[in-house]
Design a protein around this motif. Structure first.
Motif, PDB file in Angstrom:
ATOM      1  N   HIS A  31      -1.564  13.511  -5.176  1.00 52.85           N
ATOM      2  CA  HIS A  31      -2.443  12.620  -5.935  1.00 52.85           C
ATOM      3  C   HIS A  31      -1.891  11.196  -5.854  1.00 52.85           C
ATOM      4  N   PHE A  32      -2.644  10.316  -5.222  1.00 50.90           N
ATOM      5  CA  PHE A  32      -2.206   8.932  -5.060  1.00 50.90           C
ATOM      6  C   PHE A  32      -2.668   8.077  -6.250  1.00 50.90           C
ATOM      7  N   ASN A  33      -2.412   8.582  -7.440  1.00 54.88           N
ATOM      8  CA  ASN A  33      -2.888   7.900  -8.654  1.00 54.88           C
ATOM      9  C   ASN A  33      -2.119   6.627  -8.953  1.00 54.88           C
ATOM     10  N   TRP A  34      -0.911   6.488  -8.414  1.00 51.73           N
ATOM     11  CA  TRP A  34      -0.137   5.276  -8.683  1.00 51.73           C
ATOM     12  C   TRP A  34      -0.401   4.176  -7.655  1.00 51.73           C
ATOM     13  N   ALA A  35      -1.124   4.482  -6.598  1.00 54.57           N
ATOM     14  CA  ALA A  35      -1.515   3.452  -5.638  1.00 54.57           C
ATOM     15  C   ALA A  35      -2.688   2.666  -6.211  1.00 54.57           C
ATOM     16  N   ARG A  36      -2.820   1.403  -5.854  1.00 52.16           N
ATOM     17  CA  ARG A  36      -3.844   0.549  -6.440  1.00 52.16           C
ATOM     18  C   ARG A  36      -4.742  -0.064  -5.359  1.00 52.16           C
ATOM     19  N   ASN A  37      -6.016  -0.166  -5.698  1.00 52.60           N
ATOM     20  CA  ASN A  37      -7.007  -0.866  -4.871  1.00 52.60           C
ATOM     21  C   ASN A  37      -6.962  -0.369  -3.415  1.00 52.60           C
ATOM     22  N   GLU A  38      -6.870  -1.319  -2.460  1.00 58.47           N
ATOM     23  CA  GLU A  38      -6.927  -0.943  -1.041  1.00 58.47           C
ATOM     24  C   GLU A  38      -5.770  -0.044  -0.620  1.00 58.47           C
ATOM     25  N   ASP A  39      -4.705  -0.034  -1.418  1.00 57.09           N
ATOM     26  CA  ASP A  39      -3.574   0.824  -1.093  1.00 57.09           C
ATOM     27  C   ASP A  39      -3.928   2.303  -1.162  1.00 57.09           C
ATOM     28  N   LYS A  40      -4.914   2.655  -1.980  1.00 55.53           N
ATOM     29  CA  LYS A  40      -5.271   4.076  -2.120  1.00 55.53           C
ATOM     30  C   LYS A  40      -5.719   4.677  -0.791  1.00 55.53           C
ATOM     31  N   PRO A  41      -6.831   4.216  -0.209  1.00 57.33           N
ATOM     32  CA  PRO A  41      -7.248   4.830   1.062  1.00 57.33           C
ATOM     33  C   PRO A  41      -6.238   4.602   2.187  1.00 57.33           C
ATOM     34  N   ARG A  42      -5.520   3.479   2.161  1.00 57.39           N
ATOM     35  CA  ARG A  42      -4.518   3.226   3.195  1.00 57.39           C
ATOM     36  C   ARG A  42      -3.418   4.276   3.147  1.00 57.39           C
ATOM     37  N   ARG A  43      -2.925   4.563   1.938  1.00 59.87           N
ATOM     38  CA  ARG A  43      -1.857   5.554   1.783  1.00 59.87           C
ATOM     39  C   ARG A  43      -2.374   6.970   2.049  1.00 59.87           C
TER      40      ARG A  43
END
Length: 285
Positions: free
Chosen positions: A257-269
């Motif tokens: 779960h990439f819940n700590w990634a923000r904005n464009e970082d989510k799909p990138r990660r």
């Protein structure tokens, strides 16, 4: 879920029903729809899921076509959102969920890295609402009675500490630290009963401030503590939480779960993690 009916001999027959439903909610900018696309890719490729998927969305079906992988398009149902906020995950709106069991909500910033079927089976057999907790990350918040918690870092309200502590019925309980990004319901009856509680708490006038700053998660935790209708074992150790900087791992709990990634970082990660799985030839055992 078990269905009962009277047979031709005038006796009661019972029939176990296993017809899973996965659902998610997405609205807002393209970033969230890009995350949705990766979520769907992973639930098919690594999650090996072949059941129905309901997507509650603020966009029309034709606008969403480019975000729905062909491998899953015939099983996806797009449902118009009634509530463009966190509360949508607790109501079925115009989509009929009555015949599904189990019913599982996933945030769409999740990547599956192994079969989802063991999770589906455990949720179907659970006696309460199945949740993933964050007590590994915050043991100081879950190791004592709610009345005795000292919230030095002022993070407790992410899990509803103040609202729960203000209810005298909850003071001797333990704070669940349930993450509202993954919620498993064994059947529609429990979804409707407890989901409506969380929905009403979220939209209650006295709770406006909490809802504005902390979303739905405080109210989910409150409902779990107050009703006791919770199963912590079914989803234990199934999810790893990541943000924008942590290294990837070969560990396969089932969900990342990439819940700590923000904005464009989510799909990138999320895309980077999918690439990592492919590069390391991660396949279903």
């Amino acid at each position: 879920m078990v269905k009962y009916k009277v047979n031709s001999d005038g006796k009661i027959d019972d029939e176990a029903v296993f017809q899973p439903l996965v659902y998610t909610a997405v609205y807002g900018s393209d970033v969230y729809y890009e995350s949705l696309m990766i979520f769907l890719e992973s639930i098919v490729k690594y999650g090996k899921y072949d059941g129905k998927i309901a997507i509650f969305s603020d966009r029309k079906k034709e606008e969403m076509a480019k975000y729905i992988p062909e491998s899953v398009s015939d099983r996806v149902v797009i449902v118009a959102m009634d509530h463009k906020d966190y509360s949508q995950r607790y109501v079925s709106s115009s989509f009929a969920m009555e015949d599904f069991s189990p019913i599982i909500y996933f945030d769409n910033d999740i990547v599956f890295n192994s079969s989802v079927h063991p999770i589906l089976q455990r949720v179907a057999q659970a006696s309460g609402i199945c949740v993933v907790t964050e007590n590994e990350s915050y043991p100081e918040m879950s190791s004592k009675r709610i009345a005795d918690i000292t919230d030095d870092r002022r993070i407790g309200n992410w899990w509803g500490l103040e609202i729960i502590r203000s209810d005298s019925n909850c003071s001797d309980k333990i704070l669940p630290l349930a993450n509202s990004g993954i919620i498993g319901w064994s059947d529609y009856c429990i979804f409707r009963a407890v989901g409506r509680l969380v929905f009403d708490l979220y939209h209650s006038k006295p709770n406006e401030g909490v809802a504005k700053w902390f979303g739905d998660q405080p109210f989910l935790n409150y409902a779990l503590v107050r009703t006791g209708l919770v199963d912590y074992e079914a989803l234990r150790n199934t999810c790893r939480f990541l943000g924008s900087t942590e290294s990837f791992s070969g560990e396969r709990r089932g969900l990342v779960h990439f819940n700590w990634a923000r904005n464009e970082d989510k799909p990138r990660r999320m895309r980077a993690y999918m690439d990592y799985l492919i590069l390391n030839k991660v396949n279903e055992p």
